[in-house]
Design a protein around this motif. Structure first.
Motif, PDB file in Angstrom:
ATOM      1  N   THR A 130     -20.276   4.304   7.914  1.00 47.03           N
ATOM      2  CA  THR A 130     -20.742   2.916   7.986  1.00 47.03           C
ATOM      3  C   THR A 130     -21.538   2.767   9.279  1.00 47.03           C
ATOM      4  N   THR A 131     -22.736   2.196   9.178  1.00 45.15           N
ATOM      5  CA  THR A 131     -23.563   2.054  10.376  1.00 45.15           C
ATOM      6  C   THR A 131     -23.219   0.801  11.168  1.00 45.15           C
ATOM      7  N   PHE A 132     -22.332  -0.028  10.629  1.00 42.45           N
ATOM      8  CA  PHE A 132     -21.898  -1.237  11.312  1.00 42.45           C
ATOM      9  C   PHE A 132     -20.445  -1.063  11.774  1.00 42.45           C
ATOM     10  N   HIS A 133     -19.820  -2.145  12.244  1.00 40.57           N
ATOM     11  CA  HIS A 133     -18.498  -2.082  12.860  1.00 40.57           C
ATOM     12  C   HIS A 133     -17.456  -2.873  12.070  1.00 40.57           C
ATOM     13  N   PRO A 134     -16.849  -2.311  11.032  1.00 43.71           N
ATOM     14  CA  PRO A 134     -15.796  -3.031  10.307  1.00 43.71           C
ATOM     15  C   PRO A 134     -14.576  -3.340  11.170  1.00 43.71           C
ATOM     16  N   GLU A 135     -14.335  -2.505  12.178  1.00 40.83           N
ATOM     17  CA  GLU A 135     -13.137  -2.675  13.005  1.00 40.83           C
ATOM     18  C   GLU A 135     -13.209  -3.908  13.905  1.00 40.83           C
ATOM     19  N   LEU A 136     -14.398  -4.503  14.036  1.00 45.41           N
ATOM     20  CA  LEU A 136     -14.541  -5.705  14.859  1.00 45.41           C
ATOM     21  C   LEU A 136     -14.295  -6.983  14.065  1.00 45.41           C
ATOM     22  N   THR A 137     -13.839  -6.838  12.831  1.00 45.99           N
ATOM     23  CA  THR A 137     -13.439  -7.986  12.015  1.00 45.99           C
ATOM     24  C   THR A 137     -11.951  -7.834  11.675  1.00 45.99           C
ATOM     25  N   LEU A 138     -11.376  -8.868  11.089  1.00 41.67           N
ATOM     26  CA  LEU A 138      -9.990  -8.790  10.615  1.00 41.67           C
ATOM     27  C   LEU A 138      -9.930  -8.459   9.127  1.00 41.67           C
ATOM     28  N   ASP A 139     -11.079  -8.094   8.556  1.00 39.35           N
ATOM     29  CA  ASP A 139     -11.167  -7.724   7.146  1.00 39.35           C
ATOM     30  C   ASP A 139     -10.928  -6.214   7.030  1.00 39.35           C
ATOM     31  N   ASP A 140      -9.789  -5.843   6.455  1.00 39.77           N
ATOM     32  CA  ASP A 140      -9.394  -4.427   6.403  1.00 39.77           C
ATOM     33  C   ASP A 140      -9.773  -3.732   5.098  1.00 39.77           C
ATOM     34  N   ARG A 141     -10.667  -4.322   4.307  1.00 36.20           N
ATOM     35  CA  ARG A 141     -10.939  -3.747   2.992  1.00 36.20           C
ATOM     36  C   ARG A 141     -11.646  -2.399   3.059  1.00 36.20           C
ATOM     37  N   ILE A 142     -12.499  -2.185   4.048  1.00 34.79           N
ATOM     38  CA  ILE A 142     -13.166  -0.878   4.154  1.00 34.79           C
ATOM     39  C   ILE A 142     -12.185   0.168   4.669  1.00 34.79           C
ATOM     40  N   LEU A 143     -11.316  -0.203   5.593  1.00 38.05           N
ATOM     41  CA  LEU A 143     -10.251   0.690   6.017  1.00 38.05           C
ATOM     42  C   LEU A 143      -9.366   1.055   4.832  1.00 38.05           C
ATOM     43  N   GLU A 144      -9.039   0.065   4.015  1.00 36.96           N
ATOM     44  CA  GLU A 144      -8.247   0.309   2.815  1.00 36.96           C
ATOM     45  C   GLU A 144      -8.965   1.277   1.877  1.00 36.96           C
ATOM     46  N   TYR A 145     -10.273   1.102   1.729  1.00 37.88           N
ATOM     47  CA  TYR A 145     -11.071   2.007   0.892  1.00 37.88           C
ATOM     48  C   TYR A 145     -10.979   3.436   1.430  1.00 37.88           C
ATOM     49  N   PHE A 146     -11.096   3.598   2.739  1.00 32.74           N
ATOM     50  CA  PHE A 146     -11.028   4.934   3.340  1.00 32.74           C
ATOM     51  C   PHE A 146      -9.679   5.586   3.056  1.00 32.74           C
ATOM     52  N   VAL A 147      -8.600   4.833   3.258  1.00 31.70           N
ATOM     53  CA  VAL A 147      -7.260   5.383   3.030  1.00 31.70           C
ATOM     54  C   VAL A 147      -7.079   5.755   1.566  1.00 31.70           C
ATOM     55  N   LYS A 148      -7.466   4.851   0.669  1.00 31.97           N
ATOM     56  CA  LYS A 148      -7.233   5.076  -0.755  1.00 31.97           C
ATOM     57  C   LYS A 148      -8.087   6.206  -1.321  1.00 31.97           C
ATOM     58  N   ASN A 149      -9.376   6.178  -0.999  1.00 32.74           N
ATOM     59  CA  ASN A 149     -10.323   7.048  -1.690  1.00 32.74           C
ATOM     60  C   ASN A 149     -10.657   8.340  -0.952  1.00 32.74           C
ATOM     61  N   CYS A 150     -10.489   8.348   0.371  1.00 31.98           N
ATOM     62  CA  CYS A 150     -10.834   9.537   1.143  1.00 31.98           C
ATOM     63  C   CYS A 150      -9.595  10.264   1.661  1.00 31.98           C
ATOM     64  N   VAL A 151      -8.669   9.515   2.257  1.00 32.41           N
ATOM     65  CA  VAL A 151      -7.483  10.152   2.850  1.00 32.41           C
ATOM     66  C   VAL A 151      -6.527  10.623   1.758  1.00 32.41           C
ATOM     67  N   LEU A 152      -6.108   9.689   0.889  1.00 29.45           N
ATOM     68  CA  LEU A 152      -5.168  10.046  -0.166  1.00 29.45           C
ATOM     69  C   LEU A 152      -5.863  10.590  -1.402  1.00 29.45           C
ATOM     70  N   ASP A 153      -7.151  10.236  -1.541  1.00 26.55           N
ATOM     71  CA  ASP A 153      -7.955  10.731  -2.669  1.00 26.55           C
ATOM     72  C   ASP A 153      -7.287  10.407  -4.003  1.00 26.55           C
ATOM     73  N   ASP A 154      -6.582   9.283  -4.059  1.00 31.58           N
ATOM     74  CA  ASP A 154      -5.890   8.874  -5.271  1.00 31.58           C
ATOM     75  C   ASP A 154      -5.711   7.367  -5.239  1.00 31.58           C
ATOM     76  N   PRO A 155      -6.723   6.598  -5.664  1.00 38.12           N
ATOM     77  CA  PRO A 155      -6.654   5.142  -5.552  1.00 38.12           C
ATOM     78  C   PRO A 155      -5.447   4.529  -6.228  1.00 38.12           C
ATOM     79  N   GLU A 156      -4.970   5.112  -7.328  1.00 33.10           N
ATOM     80  CA  GLU A 156      -3.859   4.519  -8.059  1.00 33.10           C
ATOM     81  C   GLU A 156      -2.540   4.679  -7.301  1.00 33.10           C
ATOM     82  N   GLU A 157      -2.446   5.751  -6.502  1.00 25.70           N
ATOM     83  CA  GLU A 157      -1.175   6.031  -5.835  1.00 25.70           C
ATOM     84  C   GLU A 157      -1.117   5.448  -4.442  1.00 25.70           C
TER      85      GLU A 157
END
Length: 245
Positions: free
Chosen positions: A214-241
């Motif tokens: 991301t070329t912008f700064h999601p961490e400077l907001t209180l919106d955690d949806r992109i962090l959630e996307y990273f955890v679900k889709n990249c870290v765990l690589d299993d959105p359902e789990e």
């Protein structure tokens, strides 16, 4: 299940990322994690060895690269990226993950970037973005652009060893600062050309394999949806789990 996510803590907005990770994994948040997230700051090689995923924050990319080299972390970071482990780069982190950018880089993502492509500190701005794949994607995400890099091109060859790139968000033409429109449509060398919606310089978020940029700064907001996307889709690589919402 527990996953350790490191945040490179040499310079830049690492405290904000650690705070966001802590907030996101807290039971008091609306997202109840099936997986326990354990955030740690990464300052040494031993810290990095503990990590199963890594976030490279915004800041000053040349300073980060210099400090990483001085701390003996540059090559271990490159090895971490090459290993295929999940990595998310924001702003300066996106620069370091690029395979092309004219400075000492970690590489790993098939893009070419330009530092400070959105202008100086005085030209920093915020705007609403639509990002595919995040929870409630019809609700805009507030993008914070501070001396943000530009993605000049996608350099993936599309060969058998090249993972596909998924474009997650573009900044709408109507949201561009006027100074940027004038700069891009009237270059100093060459004919003027109209900026189109599919210009790669409008891409502000993408994913390649288990790497997120991301070329912008999601961490400077209180919106955690992109962090959630990273955890679900990249870290765990299993959105359902990953999450119970």
């Amino acid at each position: 299940m527990s996953v350790t996510i490191g945040v490179l803590a040499l310079q830049g907005a690492f405290a904000e990322h650690i705070s966001a990770l802590t907030r996101f994994s807290s039971p008091s948040t609306s997202a109840s994690l099936k997986t326990c997230i354990h955030p740690i700051p990464v300052k040494t090689c031993s810290d990095l060895l503990r990590c199963e995923a890594l976030i490279i924050p915004g800041g000053e990319s040349t300073t980060m690269a210099l400090l990483a080299r001085l701390n003996g972390l540059l090559e271990p970071l490159r090895d971490f990226v090459k290993s295929g482990k999940p990595v998310w780069g924001t702003c300066a982190g996106a620069i370091l993950l690029a395979n092309g950018g004219g400075q000492e880089l970690l590489g790993g993502v098939d893009i070419s970037v330009e530092r400070n492509g959105w202008g100086s500190q005085l030209e920093s701005f915020e705007t609403e973005l639509h990002m595919i794949g995040i929870r409630n994607e019809d609700v805009p995400f507030r993008g914070v652009f501070i001396r943000a890099p530009l993605i000049l091109s996608l350099t993936s060859t599309g060969g058998p060893d090249s993972e596909p790139i998924t474009i997650l968000s573009r900044i709408p033409l109507s949201h561009l600062p006027n100074s940027r429109i004038q700069l891009w449509t009237a270059p100093e060398n060459g004919p003027c050309r109209r900026l189109s919606e599919d210009d790669p310089r409008l891409i502000v978020a993408l994913r390649q394999g288990r790497k997120l940029v991301t070329t912008f700064h999601p961490e400077l907001t209180l919106d955690d949806r992109i962090l959630e996307y990273f955890v679900k889709n990249c870290v765990l690589d299993d959105p359902e789990e990953a999450l119970d919402i």
